[in-house]
Design a protein around this motif. Structure first.
Motif, short mmCIF file in Angstrom:
data_model
loop_
_atom_site.label_atom_id
_atom_site.label_comp_id
_atom_site.label_asym_id
_atom_site.label_seq_id
_atom_site.Cartn_x
_atom_site.Cartn_y
_atom_site.Cartn_z
N ASP A 99 0.67 -1.12 -0.07
CA ASP A 99 -0.14 -0.17 0.26
C ASP A 99 0.86 1.35 0.04
O ASP A 99 1.65 1.33 0.56
CB ASP A 99 -0.92 -0.02 1.33
N GLU A 100 0.58 2.29 -0.75
CA GLU A 100 1.52 3.36 -1.27
C GLU A 100 1.56 4.24 0.20
O GLU A 100 2.45 4.74 0.44
CB GLU A 100 1.00 4.18 -2.28
N ASP A 101 0.33 4.38 0.84
CA ASP A 101 0.26 5.15 2.12
C ASP A 101 1.37 4.54 3.46
O ASP A 101 1.83 5.04 3.86
CB ASP A 101 -1.10 5.36 2.72
N THR A 102 1.03 2.91 3.45
CA THR A 102 2.04 2.40 4.21
C THR A 102 3.51 2.40 4.00
O THR A 102 4.39 2.91 4.79
CB THR A 102 1.66 0.94 4.18
N GLU B 5 17.32 3.82 -17.25
CA GLU B 5 16.07 3.57 -17.87
C GLU B 5 15.12 3.26 -16.60
O GLU B 5 14.00 3.00 -16.78
CB GLU B 5 16.13 2.46 -18.87
N LEU B 6 15.72 3.21 -15.63
CA LEU B 6 14.79 2.86 -14.37
C LEU B 6 14.06 3.81 -13.82
O LEU B 6 14.81 5.00 -13.77
CB LEU B 6 15.56 2.01 -13.26
N ILE C 23 7.66 2.00 -5.81
CA ILE C 23 6.83 1.09 -6.10
C ILE C 23 6.79 0.78 -7.68
O ILE C 23 6.72 -0.25 -8.23
CB ILE C 23 5.34 1.42 -5.89
N GLU C 24 6.94 1.84 -8.48
CA GLU C 24 7.09 1.81 -9.94
C GLU C 24 8.35 1.02 -10.24
O GLU C 24 8.41 0.44 -11.09
CB GLU C 24 7.23 3.24 -10.39
N ILE D 3 11.41 -3.51 -12.46
CA ILE D 3 12.56 -4.38 -12.46
C ILE D 3 11.95 -5.89 -12.37
O ILE D 3 12.76 -6.72 -12.88
CB ILE D 3 13.10 -4.15 -11.24
N LEU D 4 10.68 -6.10 -11.86
CA LEU D 4 10.03 -7.57 -11.82
C LEU D 4 9.59 -7.86 -13.50
O LEU D 4 10.00 -8.98 -13.89
CB LEU D 4 8.79 -7.42 -11.21
#
Length: 230
Positions: free
Chosen positions: A75-78, A128-129, A97-98, A103-104
């Motif tokens: 969760d972004e807020d967490t 490029e990341l 998160i992005e 990377i995955l």
């Protein structure tokens, strides 16, 4: 007098490097993991290493092992709350998160392949990341033993005062130091770290301690602003 490698090494000889004061090298040497090093380096952007390391350690407490698959669905807020000590926590949370997602998707969650790539190719992969700029890429690469020289705000300030660079341009300052030093990744990393610590302790932004500086004889700032007034 011209700044030489010998003079620079002499001026920095008494600078002590404590790995925990340098977030990237501390995390990478502790984990041998490029992703973890990349995350903590992103956390250092526009803040100090102490705050970045606090944020990273909060992240470890939150997710255990800091891996792309553990961060991609968090969760972004967490996540933002955990990394709050680094500042700009909501922006950084979205970036991390992005970054994890990319990377995955592109590398199966494993960046270890860049260790074996030539410098230019490895840097291209990193740039490029999401969230990775030139300095962040160079910090990772020099810690991987690649021949590059990262430039931060301390090194920029020192370089401008010494007069080895005429502007704050990243690549100009980088080239200046790489031309002065022996072309060796270990030497680049050593001087990079020592210059940062020197900038924290001696060549500070305000009230630099010129009286104890070993660069005085080649420093434009000292010669033009301090020497005759001392």
């Amino acid at each position: 007098m011209e700044l030489t490698e010998e003079l620079a090494l002499r001026a920095l000889a008494n600078v002590k490097i404590e790995p925990r004061k340098f977030a990237t090298i501390y995390v990478y040497r502790s984990s041998n993991d490029i992703f973890k090093a990349l995350v903590v380096t992103i956390l250092t952007q526009n803040t100090n290493d102490r705050n970045a390391l606090r944020a990273f350690e909060n992240l470890v407490r939150l997710v255990g092992d800091v891996t792309p698959d553990r961060l991609v669905d968090i969760d972004e807020d967490t996540l933002a709350n955990a990394i709050r000590p680094a500042g700009m926590h909501r922006i950084r949370a979205r970036k991390i998160i992005e970054l994890s997602k990319v990377i995955l998707e592109k590398y199966g969650g494993d960046l270890s392949r860049i260790k074996d790539l030539p410098l230019d190719e490895a840097k291209k992969v990193l740039l490029e990341l999401p969230g990775v700029g030139e300095k962040t890429a160079d910090v990772i690469l020099v810690n991987l033993g690649k021949s590059t020289f990262p430039v931060d705000t301390h090194i920029t300030r020192i370089s401008m005062r010494l007069g080895i660079a005429k502007s704050r341009n990243y690549r100009e300052i980088q080239r200046a130091w790489m031309n002065i030093l022996t072309p060796d990744p270990g030497r680049y990393l050593e001087v990079h770290l020592k210059l940062i610590q020197f900038g924290r302790d001696v060549c500070t932004a305000r009230n630099p301690r010129c009286s104890v500086c070993g660069f005085k004889e080649v420093c434009n700032y000292y010669i033009n602003n301090v020497k005759d007034k001392a």
